[in-house]
Design a protein around this motif. Structure first.
Motif, PDB file in Angstrom:
ATOM      1  N   LEU A  55       0.819  -1.159  -0.009  1.00  0.00           N
ATOM      2  CA  LEU A  55       0.089   0.149   0.065  1.00  0.00           C
ATOM      3  C   LEU A  55       0.956   1.430   0.120  1.00  0.00           C
ATOM      4  N   THR A  70       1.124  10.804   2.681  1.00  0.00           N
ATOM      5  CA  THR A  70       0.188   9.894   2.412  1.00  0.00           C
ATOM      6  C   THR A  70       0.069   8.955   3.385  1.00  0.00           C
ATOM      7  N   ASP A 125      -5.122   6.044   5.067  1.00  0.00           N
ATOM      8  CA  ASP A 125      -6.434   6.239   4.832  1.00  0.00           C
ATOM      9  C   ASP A 125      -6.782   7.722   4.429  1.00  0.00           C
ATOM     10  N   PRO A 150      -9.334  12.705   1.075  1.00  0.00           N
ATOM     11  CA  PRO A 150      -9.419  11.190   1.063  1.00  0.00           C
ATOM     12  C   PRO A 150      -8.367  10.645   0.135  1.00  0.00           C
ATOM     13  N   ARG A 151      -7.555   9.638   0.387  1.00  0.00           N
ATOM     14  CA  ARG A 151      -6.461   9.031  -0.503  1.00  0.00           C
ATOM     15  C   ARG A 151      -7.124   8.673  -1.700  1.00  0.00           C
ATOM     16  N   SER A 152      -6.627   8.657  -2.734  1.00  0.00           N
ATOM     17  CA  SER A 152      -7.161   8.127  -4.046  1.00  0.00           C
ATOM     18  C   SER A 152      -7.072   6.541  -3.985  1.00  0.00           C
ATOM     19  N   SER A 153      -8.274   5.870  -4.768  1.00  0.00           N
ATOM     20  CA  SER A 153      -8.294   4.780  -4.850  1.00  0.00           C
ATOM     21  C   SER A 153      -7.145   3.951  -5.641  1.00  0.00           C
ATOM     22  N   ASP A 154      -6.592   4.729  -6.406  1.00  0.00           N
ATOM     23  CA  ASP A 154      -5.556   4.379  -7.449  1.00  0.00           C
ATOM     24  C   ASP A 154      -4.249   4.624  -7.095  1.00  0.00           C
ATOM     25  N   ASN A 155      -4.048   5.128  -5.749  1.00  0.00           N
ATOM     26  CA  ASN A 155      -2.873   5.743  -5.431  1.00  0.00           C
ATOM     27  C   ASN A 155      -1.827   4.558  -4.754  1.00  0.00           C
ATOM     28  N   GLU A 156      -1.322   3.821  -5.792  1.00  0.00           N
ATOM     29  CA  GLU A 156      -0.551   2.930  -5.326  1.00  0.00           C
ATOM     30  C   GLU A 156       0.776   2.887  -6.168  1.00  0.00           C
ATOM     31  N   ARG A 158      -3.851   6.371 -12.667  1.00  0.00           N
ATOM     32  CA  ARG A 158      -3.593   7.854 -12.475  1.00  0.00           C
ATOM     33  C   ARG A 158      -2.611   8.480 -13.300  1.00  0.00           C
TER      34      ARG A 158
END
Length: 253
Positions: free
Chosen positions: A102, A120, A123, A141-147, A194
């Protein structure tokens, strides 16, 4: 304390995005995947990068095996990146981040009149413009595709076949395998949504990549070159000081 200067900081963040063309890829991520690549990218000419040795390198390894090892053990790394356009340096980025797991971390992006700091956590994302007096942290909120997993890019290059495998080099004293090739933007959509969105919005259709990985499959150097509406843009990122995964907490004050 998290302040209410969201509008002011958001505008500054948008200005950074425009200034650095497509941004520094380390702040967006990718998931493992595969795809086809085209012609190899040109050799790197960056004088700032650690020198690559032309002599035989001890500790040779196959990149496929190294990447398989990387998937077994997430890690933390220090990062240093530079974005250039038309041969001029536009911004620099430094920080530390977790990779292969993550995405969490801390980074600073600096350019003329701007000093953006980002944290980052698991959560949320916290941003402030340190160049702006009195600017506080803004939580989102953190982005769902921020990996972040650069193994996905390496796998895309390897999928191109033998042309992408440039061989062993010595990068600053570290045995590393050099991969290179060209990726169409649509290939990146599945592993790095992203970056795909950002580049597409700026008219980028593809880019050249040079990537060096060590014997544990960790990226030690990553370069992107692209044409953005007639302007040649380059992102260059170095990774160092590898260690165990770290915890990044919400900033205080």
């Amino acid at each position: 304390m998290i302040t209410s200067s969201a509008r002011r900081t958001t505008v500054s963040a948008a200005a950074v995005t425009a200034l650095v063309a497509v941004g520094l890829s380390v702040l967006s991520g990718c998931k493992d995947g595969s795809g086809a690549a085209g012609a190899p990218a040109p050799a790197s000419s960056s004088s700032a990068a650690p020198a690559a040795s032309a002599a035989p390198v001890a500790g040779a390894f196959e990149p496929e095996q190294a990447l398989a090892e990387a998937e077994k053990a997430p890690y933390a790394a220090s990062i240093k990146g530079v974005t250039e356009a038309a041969g001029r340096e536009l911004s620099t980025m430094t920080g530390r981040t977790n990779l292969g797991t993550l995405f969490t971390g801390r980074s600073e992006i600096r350019s003329t009149g701007l000093w953006m700091e980002t944290v980052t956590t698991a959560d949320a994302t916290y941003v402030r413009n340190r160049a702006q007096e009195g600017s506080g942290w803004v939580k989102a909120p953190r982005s769902s595709d921020n990996e972040a997993n650069y193994a996905g890019y390496a796998k895309l290059l390897l999928a191109a076949g033998p042309s992408a495998k440039k061989g062993m080099e010595n990068r600053g004293g570290v045995p590393a395998y050099h991969l290179a090739g060209r990726l169409d933007l649509d290939q990146v959509a599945s592993i790095d949504p992203r970056t795909h969105r950002s580049m597409k919005a700026k008219g980028v259709t593809g880019f050249d990549i040079d990537q060096w990985i060590d014997g544990q499959g960790r990226t030690v150097r990553f370069e992107q070159r692209m044409d953005m509406r007639g302007i040649q843009a380059v992102n260059k990122i170095d990774f160092s000081e590898f260690g165990p995964v770290e915890t990044f907490a919400a900033p205080q004050g």
